[in-house]
Motif scaffolding. Sequence first.
Motif, PDB file in Angstrom:
ATOM      1  N   GLU A  96      59.504  48.546  42.245  1.00  0.00           N
ATOM      2  CA  GLU A  96      58.773  49.013  41.069  1.00  0.00           C
ATOM      3  C   GLU A  96      58.376  47.870  40.134  1.00  0.00           C
ATOM      4  O   GLU A  96      57.650  48.081  39.156  1.00  0.00           O
ATOM      5  N   GLN A  97      58.843  46.643  40.430  1.00  0.00           N
ATOM      6  CA  GLN A  97      58.401  45.449  39.697  1.00  0.00           C
ATOM      7  C   GLN A  97      57.322  44.691  40.464  1.00  0.00           C
ATOM      8  O   GLN A  97      56.946  43.594  40.073  1.00  0.00           O
ATOM      9  N   THR A  98      56.814  45.275  41.524  1.00  0.00           N
ATOM     10  CA  THR A  98      55.899  44.603  42.446  1.00  0.00           C
ATOM     11  C   THR A  98      54.624  45.428  42.619  1.00  0.00           C
ATOM     12  O   THR A  98      54.697  46.618  42.891  1.00  0.00           O
ATOM     13  N   ALA A  99      53.493  44.777  42.449  1.00  0.00           N
ATOM     14  CA  ALA A  99      52.200  45.422  42.683  1.00  0.00           C
ATOM     15  C   ALA A  99      51.406  44.589  43.672  1.00  0.00           C
ATOM     16  O   ALA A  99      51.492  43.356  43.677  1.00  0.00           O
ATOM     17  N   ILE A 100      50.624  45.250  44.509  1.00  0.00           N
ATOM     18  CA  ILE A 100      49.716  44.577  45.434  1.00  0.00           C
ATOM     19  C   ILE A 100      48.316  44.631  44.827  1.00  0.00           C
ATOM     20  O   ILE A 100      47.887  45.663  44.312  1.00  0.00           O
ATOM     21  N   THR A 101      47.625  43.508  44.895  1.00  0.00           N
ATOM     22  CA  THR A 101      46.307  43.382  44.272  1.00  0.00           C
ATOM     23  C   THR A 101      45.278  42.906  45.286  1.00  0.00           C
ATOM     24  O   THR A 101      45.626  42.478  46.388  1.00  0.00           O
ATOM     25  N   SER A 102      44.031  42.978  44.911  1.00  0.00           N
ATOM     26  CA  SER A 102      42.949  42.503  45.784  1.00  0.00           C
ATOM     27  C   SER A 102      42.793  40.995  45.605  1.00  0.00           C
ATOM     28  O   SER A 102      41.840  40.504  44.990  1.00  0.00           O
ATOM     29  N   GLY A 103      43.750  40.270  46.140  1.00  0.00           N
ATOM     30  CA  GLY A 103      43.769  38.822  46.009  1.00  0.00           C
ATOM     31  C   GLY A 103      44.514  38.376  44.771  1.00  0.00           C
ATOM     32  O   GLY A 103      44.755  39.157  43.838  1.00  0.00           O
ATOM     33  N   CYS A 104      44.878  37.090  44.754  1.00  0.00           N
ATOM     34  CA  CYS A 104      45.641  36.570  43.621  1.00  0.00           C
ATOM     35  C   CYS A 104      44.778  36.418  42.370  1.00  0.00           C
ATOM     36  O   CYS A 104      45.280  36.513  41.259  1.00  0.00           O
ATOM     37  N   ASN A 105      43.471  36.184  42.541  1.00  0.00           N
ATOM     38  CA  ASN A 105      42.614  36.123  41.357  1.00  0.00           C
ATOM     39  C   ASN A 105      42.632  37.445  40.603  1.00  0.00           C
ATOM     40  O   ASN A 105      42.634  37.476  39.364  1.00  0.00           O
ATOM     41  N   GLN A 106      42.646  38.569  41.341  1.00  0.00           N
ATOM     42  CA  GLN A 106      42.726  39.843  40.637  1.00  0.00           C
ATOM     43  C   GLN A 106      44.082  40.009  39.970  1.00  0.00           C
ATOM     44  O   GLN A 106      44.171  40.600  38.885  1.00  0.00           O
ATOM     45  N   ALA A 107      45.133  39.494  40.583  1.00  0.00           N
ATOM     46  CA  ALA A 107      46.449  39.551  39.952  1.00  0.00           C
ATOM     47  C   ALA A 107      46.426  38.832  38.611  1.00  0.00           C
ATOM     48  O   ALA A 107      46.964  39.322  37.607  1.00  0.00           O
ATOM     49  N   PHE A 108      45.788  37.654  38.571  1.00  0.00           N
ATOM     50  CA  PHE A 108      45.675  36.925  37.299  1.00  0.00           C
ATOM     51  C   PHE A 108      44.852  37.713  36.293  1.00  0.00           C
ATOM     52  O   PHE A 108      45.251  37.866  35.128  1.00  0.00           O
ATOM     53  N   ALA A 109      43.722  38.227  36.726  1.00  0.00           N
ATOM     54  CA  ALA A 109      42.851  38.975  35.815  1.00  0.00           C
ATOM     55  C   ALA A 109      43.568  40.200  35.265  1.00  0.00           C
ATOM     56  O   ALA A 109      43.478  40.500  34.063  1.00  0.00           O
ATOM     57  N   ALA A 110      44.293  40.904  36.119  1.00  0.00           N
ATOM     58  CA  ALA A 110      45.004  42.102  35.669  1.00  0.00           C
ATOM     59  C   ALA A 110      46.110  41.742  34.692  1.00  0.00           C
ATOM     60  O   ALA A 110      46.307  42.421  33.670  1.00  0.00           O
ATOM     61  N   ALA A 111      46.842  40.674  34.999  1.00  0.00           N
ATOM     62  CA  ALA A 111      47.917  40.257  34.098  1.00  0.00           C
ATOM     63  C   ALA A 111      47.361  39.883  32.726  1.00  0.00           C
ATOM     64  O   ALA A 111      47.896  40.298  31.687  1.00  0.00           O
ATOM     65  N   ILE A 112      46.291  39.105  32.716  1.00  0.00           N
ATOM     66  CA  ILE A 112      45.695  38.696  31.442  1.00  0.00           C
ATOM     67  C   ILE A 112      45.184  39.907  30.680  1.00  0.00           C
ATOM     68  O   ILE A 112      45.323  40.001  29.451  1.00  0.00           O
ATOM     69  N   ALA A 113      44.596  40.872  31.392  1.00  0.00           N
ATOM     70  CA  ALA A 113      44.076  42.063  30.716  1.00  0.00           C
ATOM     71  C   ALA A 113      45.172  42.841  30.011  1.00  0.00           C
ATOM     72  O   ALA A 113      44.913  43.517  29.009  1.00  0.00           O
ATOM     73  N   THR A 114      46.407  42.754  30.517  1.00  0.00           N
ATOM     74  CA  THR A 114      47.521  43.437  29.849  1.00  0.00           C
ATOM     75  C   THR A 114      48.097  42.637  28.698  1.00  0.00           C
ATOM     76  O   THR A 114      48.863  43.174  27.898  1.00  0.00           O
ATOM     77  N   LEU A 115      47.732  41.376  28.607  1.00  0.00           N
ATOM     78  CA  LEU A 115      48.369  40.476  27.632  1.00  0.00           C
ATOM     79  C   LEU A 115      47.493  40.138  26.438  1.00  0.00           C
ATOM     80  O   LEU A 115      48.004  39.955  25.323  1.00  0.00           O
ATOM     81  N   ALA A 116      46.200  39.974  26.661  1.00  0.00           N
ATOM     82  CA  ALA A 116      45.359  39.336  25.650  1.00  0.00           C
ATOM     83  C   ALA A 116      44.004  40.017  25.568  1.00  0.00           C
ATOM     84  O   ALA A 116      43.534  40.643  26.520  1.00  0.00           O
ATOM     85  N   GLY A 117      43.381  39.847  24.417  1.00  0.00           N
ATOM     86  CA  GLY A 117      42.039  40.355  24.180  1.00  0.00           C
ATOM     87  C   GLY A 117      41.190  39.297  23.511  1.00  0.00           C
ATOM     88  O   GLY A 117      41.630  38.156  23.293  1.00  0.00           O
TER      89      GLY A 117
END
Length: 396
Positions: A96-117
């Motif tokens: 439950e601490q692990t998500a699969i994404t469409s590549g690592c670039n999407q992982a970065f984009a998703a993480a940033i979207a949850t952190l910053a605006g």
Amino acid sequence: MPLPLNPAMQATDVSPVPEAGRWIAGRRFPADRPLINVSQAAPVAPPPEPLRRAMAEALMEDPTSHLYGPDLGLPALRSALAEQVSAQYGGLVRPEQTAITSGCNQAFAAAIATLAGPGDEVLLPTPWYFNHKMWLDMSSIRTVPLPTGPDLLPSPEAAARLIGPKTRAIALVTPNNPGGVEYPPDLVTAFAELARRHGIALLIDETYRDFHSREGAPHPLFEDPDWDETLIRLYSFSKAYRLTGHRVGALMSSPERLAEVEKFIDSVTICPSQIGQRAALLGIRTLGDWLSGERREILARRAAIESGFPRLADRGWRLRGCGAYFAYVEHPFALSSDALAQALVEEASVLCLPGTMFEPRGAASGARHLRLAYANIDADGIETLFDRLARAAFER
């Protein structure tokens, strides 16, 4: 009247790899001097045969492989990756601490979207991975450059001086792209402690973790039972199993943050590639020995870079960093690296990326460096590359 364009998108630099590709578009190279392409850090060989067979079987025999899947990835893959990372790092990572994404670039984009605006800030060591900088620019998030030292390692003390009220995260890449350097465990720990003290996130992109020269865990952060309060770990299956075109990456963080990540994924890709996920799962379960062989080959190429570099050093070149897929080199010429990289296409049939693509605009350091990505050239290819660079004759 033309339709409006997003000013943040317009202000974002062009993507370096397609831009470099335009330098060779339609060009023919001499038969005795074919192109050596060291511009992109991606394997060009197909996945190993067992993966290709399993992917073909899924395509033909598993109807669910053609349907939408869970936004955060196949449960079996999430569980397998969590178990693998727990074993590799001597800590506890839960599915439950692990998500699969469409590549690592999407992982970065998703993480940033949850952190910053818009208007928030993220610290990136320079030279930086250009796609990280591009996503921040497109998101109207200010990139705060964190200069690295002669060893290309960032300083936690320097980072501390740059943290302000709008800082939301520090993003590290280790083994580093573009520098190749591996961040020592105590340095990674120091950055985690710094982030925790300031209540910001530490993003660690470990796309090239499988090609680390150290045996064992590259850092101890997962040993902390509360790691997900500070750490966001990014990973890619693309390099490990040659799945670049199938876009399978991963993001590890708290379940609460992944609930926000789910919103991002559902609005962008809905789910990761079903076929790619099945390949990644088989890779984790059955290809450990094969991946160890891939690691040995990359480490052998790194050794070939290091052992062969003196011929360039004698001509004024300097090897600044080397590891994973990359050598980051300082050239001895008066030309800026962006002009030099294009000149090398013409004069040496070598395609590489200039340091200007990894540094703030106008940075003197960027003008002095080139990135050589050696994932697709063997030891003989490295020798030929160095022969051509050694013969390069430009004004000094």
